[in-house]
Design a protein around this motif. Sequence first.
Motif, PDB file in Angstrom:
ATOM      1  N   GLN A 113       7.797  31.509  48.981  1.00 35.32           N
ATOM      2  CA  GLN A 113       7.388  31.332  47.645  1.00 35.32           C
ATOM      3  C   GLN A 113       7.098  29.640  47.405  1.00 35.32           C
ATOM      4  O   GLN A 113       7.955  29.046  47.773  1.00 35.32           O
ATOM      5  CB  GLN A 113       8.223  31.937  46.591  1.00 35.32           C
ATOM      6  N   VAL A 114       5.962  29.390  47.169  1.00 34.27           N
ATOM      7  CA  VAL A 114       5.422  28.276  46.777  1.00 34.27           C
ATOM      8  C   VAL A 114       5.012  28.249  45.296  1.00 34.27           C
ATOM      9  O   VAL A 114       4.074  29.023  45.017  1.00 34.27           O
ATOM     10  CB  VAL A 114       4.522  27.661  47.827  1.00 34.27           C
ATOM     11  N   ASN A 115       5.331  27.211  44.847  1.00 36.51           N
ATOM     12  CA  ASN A 115       4.998  27.056  43.176  1.00 36.51           C
ATOM     13  C   ASN A 115       3.972  25.689  43.209  1.00 36.51           C
ATOM     14  O   ASN A 115       4.307  24.764  43.173  1.00 36.51           O
ATOM     15  CB  ASN A 115       6.214  26.827  42.411  1.00 36.51           C
ATOM     16  N   TYR A 116       2.578  25.995  43.064  1.00 38.36           N
ATOM     17  CA  TYR A 116       1.928  24.842  42.801  1.00 38.36           C
ATOM     18  C   TYR A 116       1.868  24.296  41.364  1.00 38.36           C
ATOM     19  O   TYR A 116       1.347  25.086  40.578  1.00 38.36           O
ATOM     20  CB  TYR A 116       0.325  25.297  43.258  1.00 38.36           C
ATOM     21  N   GLU A 130       9.962  26.995  47.119  1.00 39.52           N
ATOM     22  CA  GLU A 130      11.237  27.526  46.462  1.00 39.52           C
ATOM     23  C   GLU A 130      12.045  28.542  47.400  1.00 39.52           C
ATOM     24  O   GLU A 130      13.072  28.557  47.117  1.00 39.52           O
ATOM     25  CB  GLU A 130      10.659  28.130  44.964  1.00 39.52           C
ATOM     26  N   VAL A 131      10.970  29.221  48.179  1.00 40.02           N
ATOM     27  CA  VAL A 131      11.644  30.111  49.030  1.00 40.02           C
ATOM     28  C   VAL A 131      10.845  29.903  50.420  1.00 40.02           C
ATOM     29  O   VAL A 131       9.784  29.848  50.463  1.00 40.02           O
ATOM     30  CB  VAL A 131      11.730  31.537  48.527  1.00 40.02           C
ATOM     31  N   ILE A 132      11.716  29.674  51.497  1.00 39.21           N
ATOM     32  CA  ILE A 132      11.086  29.560  52.869  1.00 39.21           C
ATOM     33  C   ILE A 132      11.785  30.606  53.773  1.00 39.21           C
ATOM     34  O   ILE A 132      12.852  31.025  53.560  1.00 39.21           O
ATOM     35  CB  ILE A 132      11.447  27.946  53.457  1.00 39.21           C
ATOM     36  N   PRO A 133      11.089  31.010  54.924  1.00 42.41           N
ATOM     37  CA  PRO A 133      11.448  32.002  55.869  1.00 42.41           C
ATOM     38  C   PRO A 133      12.856  31.237  56.493  1.00 42.41           C
ATOM     39  O   PRO A 133      12.810  30.156  56.974  1.00 42.41           O
ATOM     40  CB  PRO A 133      10.399  31.950  56.752  1.00 42.41           C
ATOM     41  N   ASP A 134      13.855  32.168  56.701  1.00 44.76           N
ATOM     42  CA  ASP A 134      14.904  31.847  57.546  1.00 44.76           C
ATOM     43  C   ASP A 134      15.023  31.856  59.196  1.00 44.76           C
ATOM     44  O   ASP A 134      15.769  31.655  59.959  1.00 44.76           O
ATOM     45  CB  ASP A 134      16.375  32.199  56.850  1.00 44.76           C
ATOM     46  N   VAL A 236       2.377  31.355  44.629  1.00 45.64           N
ATOM     47  CA  VAL A 236       2.077  32.399  45.791  1.00 45.64           C
ATOM     48  C   VAL A 236       3.080  32.754  46.395  1.00 45.64           C
ATOM     49  O   VAL A 236       3.952  31.710  46.976  1.00 45.64           O
ATOM     50  CB  VAL A 236       1.101  31.508  46.597  1.00 45.64           C
ATOM     51  N   ARG A 237       3.208  34.040  46.689  1.00 46.21           N
ATOM     52  CA  ARG A 237       4.367  34.365  47.562  1.00 46.21           C
ATOM     53  C   ARG A 237       3.894  35.394  48.576  1.00 46.21           C
ATOM     54  O   ARG A 237       3.204  36.226  48.599  1.00 46.21           O
ATOM     55  CB  ARG A 237       5.318  34.900  46.767  1.00 46.21           C
TER      56      ARG A 237
END
Length: 280
Positions: A113-116, A130-134, A236-237
């Motif tokens: 999840q990316v907050n522009y 805000e959220v990245i793949p692990d 965008v997520r």
Amino acid sequence: MENRQVNFGQLDAKTTDTLLLTFAELGLIYGNDWFVIPYSMKANTLCEVRVLVITNVFGERTLIRAADEGEENNWQRWSMFNLSNLNEFGSYNRQFFLPATITSTLESEPLEQVNYTRDEMTNMVWAVEEVIPDGNGKGISGYDAADRFGVEPPPIAASTANIRYVLGTTVPENWIPFLPVHQAGSNQSIQFRRAAMPKLGVPPTDVVRPKGLLLTEVRKRYYINEEEIPAAGTVVRRSYQRARWYNGRTYVWIGRYRETGRGQASSDLRFDQIEPIQPS
């Protein structure tokens, strides 16, 4: 006349529902200018209406041309549901594509999840991961995986000063900058280009690179048009999607979703600052 299923009083539009408000205005103000002719199509097919002839009760036949067919300039032409031609900017054809759609899906927690968000104080855009793949098929907090503070500068020895000069502050490493640049051939229109912050440390030895797919799938120059990032920002997520097709088969894929952001943000990025020295 509308049937009983049409109830404009049930419209629940918010200030960000621009598309819904536009559709309601079209139906309320210009609804009498349209005629709807049902035409059944199969999913994943193309349709092209080449000729439309209207016959009235007197037997007179009238040829109806497309709304964008005429001698007007290109910027005056108006059309809907057309397909753009590949590698031909501003050119399109009159074919209509009916994709296969579903009414509902099961969606997992975000993989990414990316907050522009816009930062008016620095006149730029920040893409906050805000959220990245692990790496194991799940998402983790981008804030927890980022170095938010870096390395503090060494204390000033043998000094009685109560203040110190700071060349520049830092931002968390999951904040990726996009700087405004002029579009080619224009002195007014701008777009945002992906940049990089120096990696936190004394001295910085590298630059901060995005960790997710959304900000790295474009390897070279990554541009975003200015109108794509409104004042409220955009989110965008990526997440797993699961749905059942009409033949009973189950499909799972990774889809993307975009929604309105949560407003502007401040990175607290500052330069040439005088700060008080905290007593140890």
